[in-house]
Design a protein around this motif. Structure first.
Motif, mmCIF file in Angstrom:
data_model
loop_
_atom_site.group_PDB
_atom_site.id
_atom_site.type_symbol
_atom_site.label_atom_id
_atom_site.label_comp_id
_atom_site.label_asym_id
_atom_site.label_seq_id
_atom_site.Cartn_x
_atom_site.Cartn_y
_atom_site.Cartn_z
ATOM 1 N N ILE A 207 -9.514 -15.038 26.655
ATOM 2 C CA ILE A 207 -8.106 -15.434 26.761
ATOM 3 C C ILE A 207 -7.874 -16.462 25.665
ATOM 4 O O ILE A 207 -8.684 -17.370 25.480
ATOM 5 C CB ILE A 207 -7.792 -16.066 28.136
ATOM 6 N N VAL A 208 -6.770 -16.323 24.938
ATOM 7 C CA VAL A 208 -6.485 -17.272 23.860
ATOM 8 C C VAL A 208 -5.227 -18.069 24.173
ATOM 9 O O VAL A 208 -4.317 -17.588 24.853
ATOM 10 C CB VAL A 208 -6.323 -16.565 22.495
ATOM 11 N N ALA A 209 -5.204 -19.304 23.671
ATOM 12 C CA ALA A 209 -3.987 -20.106 23.703
ATOM 13 C C ALA A 209 -3.122 -19.663 22.530
ATOM 14 O O ALA A 209 -3.528 -19.792 21.368
ATOM 15 C CB ALA A 209 -4.327 -21.585 23.594
ATOM 16 N N ILE A 210 -1.960 -19.095 22.815
ATOM 17 C CA ILE A 210 -1.142 -18.474 21.775
ATOM 18 C C ILE A 210 -0.805 -19.459 20.664
ATOM 19 O O ILE A 210 -0.874 -19.135 19.473
ATOM 20 C CB ILE A 210 0.150 -17.902 22.402
ATOM 21 N N HIS A 211 -0.473 -20.699 21.026
ATOM 22 C CA HIS A 211 -0.058 -21.670 20.014
ATOM 23 C C HIS A 211 -1.222 -22.211 19.190
ATOM 24 O O HIS A 211 -1.014 -22.958 18.231
ATOM 25 C CB HIS A 211 0.708 -22.828 20.670
ATOM 26 N N LYS A 212 -2.476 -21.838 19.556
ATOM 27 C CA LYS A 212 -3.640 -22.269 18.780
ATOM 28 C C LYS A 212 -4.154 -21.169 17.843
ATOM 29 O O LYS A 212 -5.114 -21.394 17.105
ATOM 30 C CB LYS A 212 -4.767 -22.699 19.720
ATOM 31 N N VAL A 213 -3.522 -19.997 17.876
ATOM 32 C CA VAL A 213 -3.943 -18.900 16.999
ATOM 33 C C VAL A 213 -3.516 -19.209 15.564
ATOM 34 O O VAL A 213 -2.336 -19.440 15.287
ATOM 35 C CB VAL A 213 -3.342 -17.559 17.467
ATOM 36 N N ASP A 214 -4.473 -19.205 14.639
ATOM 37 C CA ASP A 214 -4.192 -19.503 13.230
ATOM 38 C C ASP A 214 -3.803 -18.258 12.439
ATOM 39 O O ASP A 214 -2.980 -18.331 11.523
ATOM 40 C CB ASP A 214 -5.409 -20.170 12.582
ATOM 41 N N SER A 215 -4.407 -17.128 12.758
ATOM 42 C CA SER A 215 -4.070 -15.895 12.047
ATOM 43 C C SER A 215 -4.408 -14.701 12.926
ATOM 44 O O SER A 215 -5.230 -14.795 13.842
ATOM 45 C CB SER A 215 -4.826 -15.799 10.714
ATOM 46 N N ILE A 216 -3.758 -13.569 12.661
ATOM 47 C CA ILE A 216 -4.004 -12.352 13.414
ATOM 48 C C ILE A 216 -4.170 -11.192 12.448
ATOM 49 O O ILE A 216 -3.601 -11.175 11.355
ATOM 50 C CB ILE A 216 -2.848 -12.050 14.399
ATOM 51 N N SER A 217 -4.992 -10.241 12.852
ATOM 52 C CA SER A 217 -5.146 -9.004 12.090
ATOM 53 C C SER A 217 -4.966 -7.852 13.065
ATOM 54 O O SER A 217 -4.579 -8.060 14.221
ATOM 55 C CB SER A 217 -6.516 -8.947 11.416
ATOM 56 N N ARG A 218 -5.270 -6.674 12.613
ATOM 57 C CA ARG A 218 -5.032 -5.500 13.444
ATOM 58 C C ARG A 218 -5.844 -5.531 14.747
ATOM 59 O O ARG A 218 -5.361 -5.133 15.798
ATOM 60 C CB ARG A 218 -5.374 -4.240 12.644
ATOM 61 N N ASN A 219 -7.066 -6.019 14.660
ATOM 62 C CA ASN A 219 -7.962 -5.952 15.813
ATOM 63 C C ASN A 219 -8.590 -7.293 16.196
ATOM 64 O O ASN A 219 -9.571 -7.312 16.936
ATOM 65 C CB ASN A 219 -9.096 -4.946 15.543
#
Length: 235
Positions: free
Chosen positions: A198-210
């Motif tokens: 489970i991730v904290a959405i506001h702590k995500v630095d970058s996203i990729s396809r997977n």
């Protein structure tokens, strides 16, 4: 809200009556019954207990001594004491250990229910005040407060969960299932992206396809969670 409770009294008839009253009360869950304070203390350390219906005059560790230990070692969400005794001279001492209520034997179910309802109101108020900003998890026989703002991500292993926090705070390890932790989290702030993460959405630095990256950590997005992930993240 259902409250976990235990009953403690060295007199079998009094203990039996307490158990009967607890079982008659829909919002109480009886987790154990004990004839002495030593066994009760062990139960409090190993389980999540909201209320203790506690006699005072007992051998080995009496009720007042047990209450002092609880008041000194409890976390922010305290196990609360309801004293049940035939002796009114302990009332002042009861308030010193922050007892929730003080029932004089013999007491009726109506009096018992009034004390139990006071406990229910106490914990519901505490939960309402805290649930928007933090949660409590059991770790090392204590309830630990975890502020939502401090969580980076949560990782599940076979029998336990590791909550990774913003440095320099160390991770918190708790014996739990990830689903149980997920149910405590506000869905607007946290997202399940994998059977183990489970991730904290506001702590995500970058996203990729997977995958998502939080600092130097990259976490995979599981196939079962990709649709919800893409919808929330707009990817």
């Amino acid at each position: 809200m259902k409250l976990n409770c235990i009953t403690v009294d060295d007199e079998p008839p009094a203990l039996g009556l307490l158990n009967t009253f607890v079982e008659q009360t829909p919002f109480l869950n009886l987790m154990g019954q004990y004839a002495n304070g030593v066994e009760a203390l062990q139960a409090i350390h190993s389980q999540s207990i909201h209320l203790v219906f506690l006699d005072i005059q007992m051998p080995d560790l009496n009720g007042m001594e047990l209450a002092r230990i609880i008041s000194q070692t409890n976390s922010l969400v305290q196990t609360r004491i309801v004293f049940t005794t035939a002796y009114n001279q302990f009332a002042v001492e009861g308030y010193k250990v922050d007892a929730l209520d003080y029932l004089m034997k013999p007491f009726s179910y109506e009096e018992f229910l009034r004390a139990a309802t006071k406990g229910k109101n106490h914990f519901e108020l505490a939960e309402n005040n805290l649930q928007e900003n933090c949660m409590f998890v059991k770790s090392d026989y204590k309830l630990i407060r975890v502020d939502f703002d401090s969580i980076l991500y949560i990782e599940s292993f076979k029998d336990y969960v590791k909550i990774h926090l913003t440095p320099p705070a160390a991770p918190i390890i708790t014996l739990s299932r990830l689903k149980a932790i997920e149910d405590k989290l506000p869905p607007s702030r946290f997202l399940r992206i994998h059977r183990s993460f489970i991730v904290a959405i506001h702590k995500v630095d970058s996203i990729s396809r997977n995958a998502v990256s939080i600092g130097k950590t990259t976490l995979s997005v599981g196939d079962l969670y990709k649709d919800a992930f893409k919808e929330l993240m707009g990817v």
